[in-house]
Design a protein around this motif. Sequence first.
Motif, PDB file in Angstrom:
ATOM      1  N   ASP A  83       0.829  -1.205   0.000  1.00 18.91           N
ATOM      2  CA  ASP A  83       0.000   0.000   0.000  1.00 18.91           C
ATOM      3  C   ASP A  83       0.861   1.251   0.000  1.00 18.91           C
ATOM      4  O   ASP A  83       0.524   2.256  -0.631  1.00 18.91           O
ATOM      5  CB  ASP A  83      -0.913   0.021   1.234  1.00 18.91           C
ATOM      6  CG  ASP A  83      -1.925  -1.116   1.238  1.00 18.91           C
ATOM      7  OD1 ASP A  83      -2.451  -1.436   0.161  1.00 18.91           O
ATOM      8  OD2 ASP A  83      -2.185  -1.667   2.319  1.00 18.91           O
ATOM      9  N   VAL A  97      -2.269  -2.053   7.087  1.00 18.65           N
ATOM     10  CA  VAL A  97      -1.629  -1.405   5.944  1.00 18.65           C
ATOM     11  C   VAL A  97      -0.356  -2.162   5.578  1.00 18.65           C
ATOM     12  O   VAL A  97       0.458  -2.485   6.452  1.00 18.65           O
ATOM     13  CB  VAL A  97      -1.284   0.065   6.265  1.00 18.65           C
ATOM     14  CG1 VAL A  97      -0.656   0.744   5.049  1.00 18.65           C
ATOM     15  CG2 VAL A  97      -2.533   0.825   6.703  1.00 18.65           C
ATOM     16  N   ALA A 133      -5.283   5.366   8.896  1.00 18.02           N
ATOM     17  CA  ALA A 133      -4.690   4.193   8.255  1.00 18.02           C
ATOM     18  C   ALA A 133      -5.554   3.672   7.112  1.00 18.02           C
ATOM     19  O   ALA A 133      -5.036   3.222   6.082  1.00 18.02           O
ATOM     20  CB  ALA A 133      -4.461   3.089   9.286  1.00 18.02           C
ATOM     21  N   ARG A 168      -5.121   1.836   2.721  1.00 23.35           N
ATOM     22  CA  ARG A 168      -5.373   0.430   2.355  1.00 23.35           C
ATOM     23  C   ARG A 168      -6.071   0.321   1.004  1.00 23.35           C
ATOM     24  O   ARG A 168      -7.037   1.046   0.722  1.00 23.35           O
ATOM     25  CB  ARG A 168      -6.217  -0.257   3.422  1.00 23.35           C
ATOM     26  CG  ARG A 168      -5.507  -0.472   4.741  1.00 23.35           C
ATOM     27  CD  ARG A 168      -6.231  -1.480   5.601  1.00 23.35           C
ATOM     28  NE  ARG A 168      -7.581  -1.045   5.928  1.00 23.35           N
ATOM     29  CZ  ARG A 168      -7.912  -0.412   7.038  1.00 23.35           C
ATOM     30  NH1 ARG A 168      -6.984  -0.134   7.947  1.00 23.35           N
ATOM     31  NH2 ARG A 168      -9.166  -0.046   7.272  1.00 23.35           N
TER      32      ARG A 168
END
Length: 452
Positions: free
Chosen positions: A345, A371, A443, A447
Amino acid sequence: MTAGQAEKPALAKTGKLSAVKGMNDILPPDSARWEWLEDKVRMLMARYAYRNIRTPILEHTQLFVRGIGEVTDIVEKEMYSFEDRSDKHGDHDYLTMRPENTASVVRAVTEHNLLYEGGKRLYYMGPMFRRERPQRGRYRQFHQIGAEALGFAGPEVDAELILLAAALWKELGLTDWRLEINSLGQPDERARHRAQLVAYFEQHVDELDEEAGRRLHSNPLRILDTKNPAMKAVVESAPRLIDFLGPQSLAHFDGLKAILDANGISWTLNHRLVRGLDYYNLTVFEFVTDRLGAQGTICAGGRYDYLIEQMGGKPAPAVGWALGVERVLELIREQGTSIQLPVPDAYAVIPDAAALPAVLQTLEALRAAGVSIQMHAGASADGPGSMKSQFKRADGSGARFALIFGATELAEASVAVKALRGDKGDAVQGQTLRPMNDVAAWAHTLRAEPAL
Protein backbone atom coordinates in the motif's frame (compact mmCIF):
# COMPACT_ATOMS: atom_id res chain seq x y z
CA MET A 1 45.58 -0.59 7.50
CA THR A 2 44.40 2.10 9.96
CA ALA A 3 43.47 1.34 13.54
CA GLY A 4 39.75 1.77 12.80
CA GLN A 5 39.70 -0.67 9.93
CA ALA A 6 38.92 -4.35 10.45
CA GLU A 7 40.73 -6.94 8.41
CA LYS A 8 38.38 -8.73 6.03
CA PRO A 9 38.45 -12.52 6.35
CA ALA A 10 39.85 -14.41 3.40
CA LEU A 11 37.10 -16.38 1.68
CA ALA A 12 37.87 -19.55 -0.22
CA LYS A 13 36.72 -19.47 -3.82
CA THR A 14 34.23 -22.18 -4.62
CA GLY A 15 32.27 -23.21 -7.66
CA LYS A 16 28.76 -21.88 -8.12
CA LEU A 17 26.08 -24.34 -7.02
CA SER A 18 22.86 -24.87 -8.90
CA ALA A 19 19.57 -26.68 -8.36
CA VAL A 20 19.12 -30.31 -9.34
CA LYS A 21 18.02 -30.67 -12.96
CA GLY A 22 14.24 -30.72 -13.16
CA MET A 23 13.81 -29.29 -9.65
CA ASN A 24 13.15 -25.59 -9.94
CA ASP A 25 13.20 -22.59 -7.65
CA ILE A 26 9.97 -20.59 -7.53
CA LEU A 27 10.95 -16.95 -7.17
CA PRO A 28 9.12 -13.63 -6.77
CA PRO A 29 7.17 -12.32 -8.55
CA ASP A 30 6.26 -15.71 -10.04
CA SER A 31 5.68 -17.16 -6.57
CA ALA A 32 2.79 -14.72 -6.20
CA ARG A 33 1.04 -16.56 -9.04
CA TRP A 34 1.35 -19.79 -7.05
CA GLU A 35 -0.08 -18.10 -3.96
CA TRP A 36 -2.93 -16.68 -6.04
CA LEU A 37 -3.79 -20.15 -7.36
CA GLU A 38 -3.51 -21.73 -3.91
CA ASP A 39 -5.81 -19.09 -2.42
CA LYS A 40 -8.40 -19.75 -5.13
CA VAL A 41 -8.20 -23.48 -4.40
CA ARG A 42 -8.60 -23.04 -0.63
CA MET A 43 -11.70 -20.86 -1.03
CA LEU A 44 -13.28 -23.23 -3.54
CA MET A 45 -12.55 -26.35 -1.49
CA ALA A 46 -14.24 -24.72 1.50
CA ARG A 47 -17.36 -24.09 -0.61
CA TYR A 48 -17.52 -27.81 -1.42
CA ALA A 49 -16.75 -28.77 2.21
CA TYR A 50 -13.39 -30.41 1.42
CA ARG A 51 -10.85 -30.29 4.25
CA ASN A 52 -7.06 -30.10 4.01
CA ILE A 53 -4.81 -33.12 4.60
CA ARG A 54 -1.00 -33.01 4.65
CA THR A 55 0.97 -36.23 4.27
CA PRO A 56 4.75 -36.82 4.52
CA ILE A 57 6.92 -36.46 1.46
CA LEU A 58 8.75 -39.69 2.39
CA GLU A 59 6.83 -42.95 2.59
CA HIS A 60 7.72 -46.61 2.69
CA THR A 61 8.48 -47.81 -0.85
CA GLN A 62 6.04 -50.69 -0.47
CA LEU A 63 3.16 -48.21 -0.18
CA PHE A 64 3.57 -47.16 -3.80
CA VAL A 65 4.48 -50.63 -5.10
CA ARG A 66 1.29 -52.00 -3.56
CA GLY A 67 -0.91 -49.00 -4.34
CA ILE A 68 0.22 -47.90 -7.79
CA GLY A 69 1.19 -51.30 -9.22
CA GLU A 70 4.51 -53.03 -9.85
CA VAL A 71 4.25 -52.91 -13.64
CA THR A 72 3.50 -49.21 -13.95
CA ASP A 73 6.04 -46.76 -15.37
CA ILE A 74 6.14 -44.89 -12.07
CA VAL A 75 7.22 -47.89 -9.99
CA GLU A 76 9.43 -49.47 -12.63
CA LYS A 77 11.35 -46.40 -13.78
CA GLU A 78 10.47 -43.11 -12.13
CA MET A 79 10.50 -43.35 -8.32
CA TYR A 80 13.18 -41.75 -6.18
CA SER A 81 13.79 -44.62 -3.75
CA PHE A 82 16.64 -45.39 -1.39
CA GLU A 83 17.68 -47.68 1.45
CA ASP A 84 17.62 -45.78 4.73
CA ARG A 85 20.39 -46.06 7.31
CA SER A 86 20.31 -49.11 9.51
CA ASP A 87 19.23 -48.78 13.12
CA LYS A 88 21.20 -50.21 16.06
CA HIS A 89 19.80 -53.65 15.31
CA GLY A 90 20.93 -53.53 11.70
CA ASP A 91 17.39 -53.14 10.36
CA HIS A 92 16.67 -50.57 7.67
CA ASP A 93 13.73 -49.22 5.70
CA TYR A 94 13.27 -48.73 1.97
CA LEU A 95 11.87 -45.24 1.46
CA THR A 96 10.49 -43.33 -1.53
CA MET A 97 9.81 -39.66 -2.17
CA ARG A 98 6.14 -39.64 -3.03
CA PRO A 99 5.51 -39.78 -6.82
CA GLU A 100 1.78 -39.13 -6.27
CA ASN A 101 -0.40 -38.55 -3.22
CA THR A 102 -3.53 -40.70 -3.48
CA ALA A 103 -1.72 -43.72 -2.01
CA SER A 104 -0.45 -41.53 0.83
CA VAL A 105 -3.92 -40.15 1.54
CA VAL A 106 -5.36 -43.65 1.63
CA ARG A 107 -2.56 -44.77 3.94
CA ALA A 108 -3.29 -41.85 6.30
CA VAL A 109 -7.05 -42.47 6.22
CA THR A 110 -6.52 -46.15 6.96
CA GLU A 111 -3.84 -45.65 9.61
CA HIS A 112 -5.92 -43.09 11.54
CA ASN A 113 -9.30 -44.75 10.94
CA LEU A 114 -10.76 -41.54 9.52
CA LEU A 115 -13.79 -43.28 8.00
CA TYR A 116 -15.00 -44.57 11.37
CA GLU A 117 -17.67 -41.85 11.56
CA GLY A 118 -18.46 -41.74 7.85
CA GLY A 119 -17.08 -40.51 4.56
CA LYS A 120 -14.46 -37.80 4.25
CA ARG A 121 -13.83 -35.12 1.64
CA LEU A 122 -10.15 -34.13 1.60
CA TYR A 123 -7.78 -32.03 -0.47
CA TYR A 124 -4.01 -31.55 -0.58
CA MET A 125 -1.35 -29.36 -2.14
CA GLY A 126 2.35 -30.15 -2.38
CA PRO A 127 5.42 -31.42 -4.24
CA MET A 128 5.73 -34.86 -5.87
CA PHE A 129 8.86 -36.47 -7.32
CA ARG A 130 9.48 -38.58 -10.41
CA ARG A 131 12.78 -39.26 -12.13
CA GLU A 132 11.95 -38.61 -15.75
CA ARG A 133 13.29 -36.41 -18.52
CA PRO A 134 12.35 -32.79 -17.72
CA GLN A 135 10.29 -31.05 -20.38
CA ARG A 136 7.71 -28.31 -20.64
CA GLY A 137 5.16 -28.76 -17.87
CA ARG A 138 6.84 -31.95 -16.63
CA TYR A 139 9.56 -31.78 -14.00
CA ARG A 140 11.31 -34.09 -11.55
CA GLN A 141 9.93 -32.11 -8.66
CA PHE A 142 6.42 -31.09 -9.65
CA HIS A 143 3.44 -29.94 -7.65
CA GLN A 144 -0.07 -31.28 -7.45
CA ILE A 145 -3.35 -30.16 -5.99
CA GLY A 146 -5.74 -33.02 -5.38
CA ALA A 147 -9.21 -33.73 -4.06
CA GLU A 148 -10.28 -37.11 -2.66
CA ALA A 149 -13.75 -38.22 -1.52
CA LEU A 150 -13.53 -41.45 0.51
CA GLY A 151 -16.43 -43.55 1.76
CA PHE A 152 -18.95 -42.56 -0.93
CA ALA A 153 -20.09 -45.06 -3.57
CA GLY A 154 -22.51 -43.21 -5.84
CA PRO A 155 -21.90 -41.46 -9.17
CA GLU A 156 -23.03 -38.18 -7.63
CA VAL A 157 -19.66 -37.85 -5.86
CA ASP A 158 -17.80 -38.63 -9.11
CA ALA A 159 -19.84 -35.82 -10.64
CA GLU A 160 -19.23 -33.51 -7.67
CA LEU A 161 -15.48 -33.82 -8.11
CA ILE A 162 -15.72 -33.09 -11.82
CA LEU A 163 -17.97 -30.09 -11.10
CA LEU A 164 -15.43 -28.93 -8.50
CA ALA A 165 -12.64 -29.00 -11.10
CA ALA A 166 -14.82 -27.21 -13.66
CA ALA A 167 -15.65 -24.56 -11.06
CA LEU A 168 -11.93 -24.07 -10.45
CA TRP A 169 -11.31 -23.50 -14.16
CA LYS A 170 -14.02 -20.82 -14.07
CA GLU A 171 -12.42 -19.19 -11.00
CA LEU A 172 -9.06 -19.16 -12.80
CA GLY A 173 -10.51 -17.81 -16.04
CA LEU A 174 -9.57 -20.93 -18.04
CA THR A 175 -11.76 -21.81 -21.01
CA ASP A 176 -9.59 -23.77 -23.44
CA TRP A 177 -10.17 -27.26 -22.00
CA ARG A 178 -12.26 -30.35 -22.67
CA LEU A 179 -13.43 -33.19 -20.44
CA GLU A 180 -12.87 -36.80 -21.49
CA ILE A 181 -14.53 -39.63 -19.55
CA ASN A 182 -14.65 -43.41 -19.61
CA SER A 183 -15.61 -46.32 -17.37
CA LEU A 184 -13.22 -49.13 -16.49
CA GLY A 185 -16.00 -51.20 -14.94
CA GLN A 186 -15.31 -53.69 -12.18
CA PRO A 187 -12.39 -56.15 -11.91
CA ASP A 188 -14.33 -59.14 -13.29
CA GLU A 189 -15.53 -57.11 -16.28
CA ARG A 190 -12.03 -55.81 -16.86
CA ALA A 191 -10.65 -59.37 -16.67
CA ARG A 192 -12.97 -60.51 -19.47
CA HIS A 193 -12.01 -57.51 -21.56
CA ARG A 194 -8.32 -58.09 -20.79
CA ALA A 195 -8.45 -61.64 -22.17
CA GLN A 196 -10.03 -60.41 -25.40
CA LEU A 197 -7.58 -57.51 -25.58
CA VAL A 198 -4.53 -59.74 -25.24
CA ALA A 199 -5.88 -62.13 -27.86
CA TYR A 200 -6.51 -59.20 -30.24
CA PHE A 201 -3.06 -57.66 -29.80
CA GLU A 202 -1.40 -61.07 -30.18
CA GLN A 203 -2.96 -61.20 -33.64
CA HIS A 204 -1.42 -57.76 -34.40
CA VAL A 205 1.87 -58.17 -32.59
CA ASP A 206 3.85 -56.97 -35.63
CA GLU A 207 2.09 -53.60 -35.37
CA LEU A 208 3.04 -53.02 -31.74
CA ASP A 209 6.01 -50.91 -30.73
CA GLU A 210 8.58 -52.11 -28.19
CA GLU A 211 6.78 -50.55 -25.23
CA ALA A 212 3.43 -52.07 -26.20
CA GLY A 213 5.04 -55.48 -26.71
CA ARG A 214 6.48 -55.30 -23.21
CA ARG A 215 3.07 -54.45 -21.75
CA LEU A 216 1.11 -57.02 -23.78
CA HIS A 217 0.83 -59.57 -20.97
CA SER A 218 1.64 -57.40 -17.92
CA ASN A 219 -0.62 -54.37 -18.44
CA PRO A 220 -2.39 -54.52 -21.82
CA LEU A 221 -4.85 -51.73 -20.91
CA ARG A 222 -1.98 -49.24 -21.03
CA ILE A 223 -1.45 -50.05 -24.70
CA LEU A 224 -4.75 -48.28 -25.35
CA ASP A 225 -3.21 -45.11 -23.90
CA THR A 226 -0.26 -45.11 -26.32
CA LYS A 227 0.89 -41.79 -27.80
CA ASN A 228 2.49 -43.52 -30.80
CA PRO A 229 0.60 -42.36 -33.94
CA ALA A 230 1.77 -45.45 -35.83
CA MET A 231 -0.38 -47.58 -33.51
CA LYS A 232 -3.51 -45.45 -33.75
CA ALA A 233 -5.35 -47.71 -36.21
CA VAL A 234 -4.71 -50.96 -34.35
CA VAL A 235 -5.68 -49.39 -31.03
CA GLU A 236 -8.87 -47.84 -32.43
CA SER A 237 -10.01 -51.27 -33.62
CA ALA A 238 -9.25 -53.03 -30.32
CA PRO A 239 -12.10 -54.45 -28.19
CA ARG A 240 -13.76 -51.70 -26.16
CA LEU A 241 -14.01 -52.10 -22.42
CA ILE A 242 -17.43 -50.45 -22.28
CA ASP A 243 -18.85 -53.36 -24.29
CA PHE A 244 -17.96 -55.70 -21.40
CA LEU A 245 -19.67 -53.67 -18.66
CA GLY A 246 -22.59 -55.12 -16.77
CA PRO A 247 -25.84 -53.35 -15.78
CA GLN A 248 -24.53 -51.91 -12.50
CA SER A 249 -21.41 -50.44 -14.02
CA LEU A 250 -23.40 -48.96 -16.90
CA ALA A 251 -25.95 -47.50 -14.46
CA HIS A 252 -23.15 -45.84 -12.49
CA PHE A 253 -21.71 -44.36 -15.68
CA ASP A 254 -25.13 -43.22 -16.91
CA GLY A 255 -25.77 -41.56 -13.53
CA LEU A 256 -22.54 -39.58 -13.87
CA LYS A 257 -23.32 -38.47 -17.41
CA ALA A 258 -26.86 -37.37 -16.44
CA ILE A 259 -25.53 -35.08 -13.69
CA LEU A 260 -22.88 -33.59 -15.98
CA ASP A 261 -25.49 -32.97 -18.67
CA ALA A 262 -27.86 -31.33 -16.18
CA ASN A 263 -25.08 -28.95 -15.13
CA GLY A 264 -24.05 -28.02 -18.65
CA ILE A 265 -20.65 -29.76 -18.49
CA SER A 266 -19.66 -30.95 -21.96
CA TRP A 267 -17.86 -34.29 -22.12
CA THR A 268 -16.41 -36.69 -24.66
CA LEU A 269 -16.42 -40.47 -24.29
CA ASN A 270 -12.84 -41.64 -24.82
CA HIS A 271 -12.69 -45.44 -25.06
CA ARG A 272 -8.87 -45.29 -24.91
CA LEU A 273 -8.81 -43.46 -21.59
CA VAL A 274 -7.54 -45.94 -19.01
CA ARG A 275 -5.21 -43.86 -16.74
CA GLY A 276 -1.71 -44.96 -15.80
CA LEU A 277 -2.30 -46.40 -12.33
CA ASP A 278 -3.58 -49.85 -11.42
CA TYR A 279 -6.01 -48.86 -8.70
CA TYR A 280 -8.82 -47.34 -10.81
CA ASN A 281 -12.27 -48.86 -11.43
CA LEU A 282 -15.52 -47.50 -12.86
CA THR A 283 -15.25 -43.76 -13.64
CA VAL A 284 -12.02 -42.30 -15.02
CA PHE A 285 -11.69 -38.79 -16.46
CA GLU A 286 -9.22 -36.21 -17.73
CA PHE A 287 -9.35 -32.47 -18.37
CA VAL A 288 -7.27 -31.87 -21.49
CA THR A 289 -6.02 -28.82 -23.39
CA ASP A 290 -4.34 -28.47 -26.78
CA ARG A 291 -2.30 -25.42 -25.71
CA LEU A 292 0.50 -27.28 -23.91
CA GLY A 293 1.72 -29.65 -26.60
CA ALA A 294 2.33 -33.26 -25.56
CA GLN A 295 1.64 -32.45 -21.88
CA GLY A 296 -2.03 -31.71 -22.52
CA THR A 297 -3.60 -33.31 -19.44
CA ILE A 298 -4.05 -30.67 -16.72
CA CYS A 299 -6.22 -32.67 -14.31
CA ALA A 300 -7.11 -36.36 -14.10
CA GLY A 301 -8.63 -38.88 -11.77
CA GLY A 302 -11.24 -41.51 -11.20
CA ARG A 303 -12.74 -44.01 -8.81
CA TYR A 304 -10.60 -46.43 -6.78
CA ASP A 305 -13.01 -48.51 -4.71
CA TYR A 306 -10.55 -51.29 -3.84
CA LEU A 307 -7.45 -49.34 -2.85
CA ILE A 308 -8.40 -48.80 0.81
CA GLU A 309 -8.83 -52.55 1.36
CA GLN A 310 -5.63 -53.15 -0.60
CA MET A 311 -3.84 -50.84 1.87
CA GLY A 312 -5.08 -52.87 4.83
CA GLY A 313 -8.18 -50.89 5.70
CA LYS A 314 -11.81 -51.91 5.82
CA PRO A 315 -13.38 -52.00 2.32
CA ALA A 316 -14.64 -48.54 1.35
CA PRO A 317 -15.27 -46.78 -1.98
CA ALA A 318 -13.32 -43.69 -3.02
CA VAL A 319 -12.82 -41.28 -5.91
CA GLY A 320 -10.49 -38.36 -6.55
CA TRP A 321 -8.44 -36.25 -8.92
CA ALA A 322 -5.13 -34.40 -9.07
CA LEU A 323 -4.07 -31.42 -11.17
CA GLY A 324 -0.56 -30.37 -12.15
CA VAL A 325 0.13 -26.91 -10.75
CA GLU A 326 2.91 -26.10 -13.22
CA ARG A 327 0.70 -27.07 -16.16
CA VAL A 328 -2.27 -25.06 -14.91
CA LEU A 329 -0.10 -21.96 -14.38
CA GLU A 330 1.42 -22.45 -17.83
CA LEU A 331 -2.07 -22.65 -19.33
CA ILE A 332 -3.04 -19.45 -17.50
CA ARG A 333 -0.05 -17.73 -19.13
CA GLU A 334 -0.89 -19.19 -22.55
CA GLN A 335 -4.44 -17.86 -22.37
CA GLY A 336 -3.22 -14.44 -21.26
CA THR A 337 -5.23 -14.45 -18.03
CA SER A 338 -4.37 -11.36 -16.01
CA ILE A 339 -3.23 -11.96 -12.44
CA GLN A 340 -2.90 -8.94 -10.16
CA LEU A 341 0.43 -9.34 -8.39
CA PRO A 342 0.66 -8.02 -4.81
CA VAL A 343 2.17 -4.58 -4.19
CA PRO A 344 2.52 -2.67 -0.91
CA ASP A 345 0.00 0.00 0.00
CA ALA A 346 2.80 2.39 0.91
CA TYR A 347 6.57 2.86 0.73
CA ALA A 348 8.37 4.54 3.63
CA VAL A 349 10.91 7.19 2.55
CA ILE A 350 13.40 7.86 5.37
CA PRO A 351 15.99 10.58 4.66
CA ASP A 352 17.81 10.31 8.01
CA ALA A 353 18.71 7.02 9.71
CA ALA A 354 18.56 8.77 13.10
CA ALA A 355 14.77 8.91 12.71
CA LEU A 356 14.40 5.13 12.45
CA PRO A 357 13.20 4.48 16.04
CA ALA A 358 10.25 6.85 15.66
CA VAL A 359 9.64 5.77 12.06
CA LEU A 360 9.51 2.06 12.89
CA GLN A 361 7.08 2.74 15.72
CA THR A 362 4.72 4.43 13.25
CA LEU A 363 5.16 1.77 10.59
CA GLU A 364 4.36 -1.02 13.06
CA ALA A 365 1.20 0.80 14.14
CA LEU A 366 0.13 1.16 10.50
CA ARG A 367 0.88 -2.50 9.80
CA ALA A 368 -1.13 -3.52 12.84
CA ALA A 369 -4.00 -1.53 11.33
CA GLY A 370 -3.79 -3.63 8.16
CA VAL A 371 -1.63 -1.40 5.94
CA SER A 372 1.03 -3.12 3.80
CA ILE A 373 4.25 -1.12 3.93
CA GLN A 374 7.68 -1.54 2.37
CA MET A 375 10.34 0.28 4.35
CA HIS A 376 13.31 1.72 2.52
CA ALA A 377 16.59 0.21 3.64
CA GLY A 378 20.03 1.19 2.40
CA ALA A 379 22.17 -1.28 0.51
CA SER A 380 25.29 -0.20 2.43
CA ALA A 381 26.17 1.01 5.91
CA ASP A 382 26.65 4.57 4.61
CA GLY A 383 23.02 5.55 5.09
CA PRO A 384 19.60 5.27 3.43
CA GLY A 385 20.55 7.10 0.23
CA SER A 386 19.25 10.23 -1.45
CA MET A 387 15.58 11.25 -1.57
CA LYS A 388 15.69 10.91 -5.36
CA SER A 389 16.89 7.31 -5.21
CA GLN A 390 14.34 6.47 -2.51
CA PHE A 391 11.46 7.91 -4.53
CA LYS A 392 12.65 5.93 -7.54
CA ARG A 393 12.44 2.75 -5.48
CA ALA A 394 9.09 3.82 -4.06
CA ASP A 395 7.70 4.19 -7.57
CA GLY A 396 9.22 0.87 -8.67
CA SER A 397 7.63 -0.95 -5.73
CA GLY A 398 4.16 -0.37 -7.16
CA ALA A 399 2.98 1.24 -3.92
CA ARG A 400 0.09 3.67 -4.15
CA PHE A 401 1.57 6.05 -1.58
CA ALA A 402 4.90 7.25 -0.25
CA LEU A 403 5.24 7.98 3.47
CA ILE A 404 7.86 10.70 3.88
CA PHE A 405 9.54 10.97 7.25
CA GLY A 406 11.54 14.17 6.65
CA ALA A 407 13.04 16.44 9.29
CA THR A 408 10.24 19.02 8.93
CA GLU A 409 7.53 16.38 9.26
CA LEU A 410 9.20 14.72 12.24
CA ALA A 411 9.54 18.07 14.01
CA GLU A 412 5.75 18.30 13.86
CA ALA A 413 5.29 14.61 14.85
CA SER A 414 3.77 14.03 11.41
CA VAL A 415 4.34 12.03 8.26
CA ALA A 416 3.80 13.34 4.74
CA VAL A 417 1.59 11.03 2.67
CA LYS A 418 2.12 11.44 -1.07
CA ALA A 419 0.01 9.73 -3.75
CA LEU A 420 2.25 7.97 -6.29
CA ARG A 421 -0.24 6.50 -8.71
CA GLY A 422 -2.48 9.49 -9.36
CA ASP A 423 -5.70 7.51 -8.94
CA LYS A 424 -8.61 9.94 -8.93
CA GLY A 425 -10.54 7.81 -6.51
CA ASP A 426 -7.83 7.76 -3.84
CA ALA A 427 -8.75 9.06 -0.43
CA VAL A 428 -5.39 10.90 -0.31
CA GLN A 429 -4.57 13.33 -3.10
CA GLY A 430 -1.27 15.15 -3.65
CA GLN A 431 0.66 15.37 -0.38
CA THR A 432 -0.97 15.51 3.04
CA LEU A 433 0.38 15.65 6.58
CA ARG A 434 -0.86 12.99 8.98
CA PRO A 435 -0.22 12.72 12.75
CA MET A 436 2.21 9.95 13.75
CA ASN A 437 0.57 9.43 17.14
CA ASP A 438 -2.91 8.66 15.82
CA VAL A 439 -2.54 6.34 12.83
CA ALA A 440 -5.85 4.61 13.60
CA ALA A 441 -7.68 7.71 12.39
CA TRP A 442 -6.17 7.65 8.90
CA ALA A 443 -4.69 4.19 8.26
CA HIS A 444 -7.79 3.18 6.27
CA THR A 445 -7.02 5.85 3.65
CA LEU A 446 -3.90 3.89 2.64
CA ARG A 447 -5.37 0.43 2.35
CA ALA A 448 -6.23 -0.89 -1.07
CA GLU A 449 -9.71 -2.27 -1.54
CA PRO A 450 -9.63 -6.07 -1.20
CA ALA A 451 -9.88 -7.98 -4.49
CA LEU A 452 -13.30 -9.49 -5.13
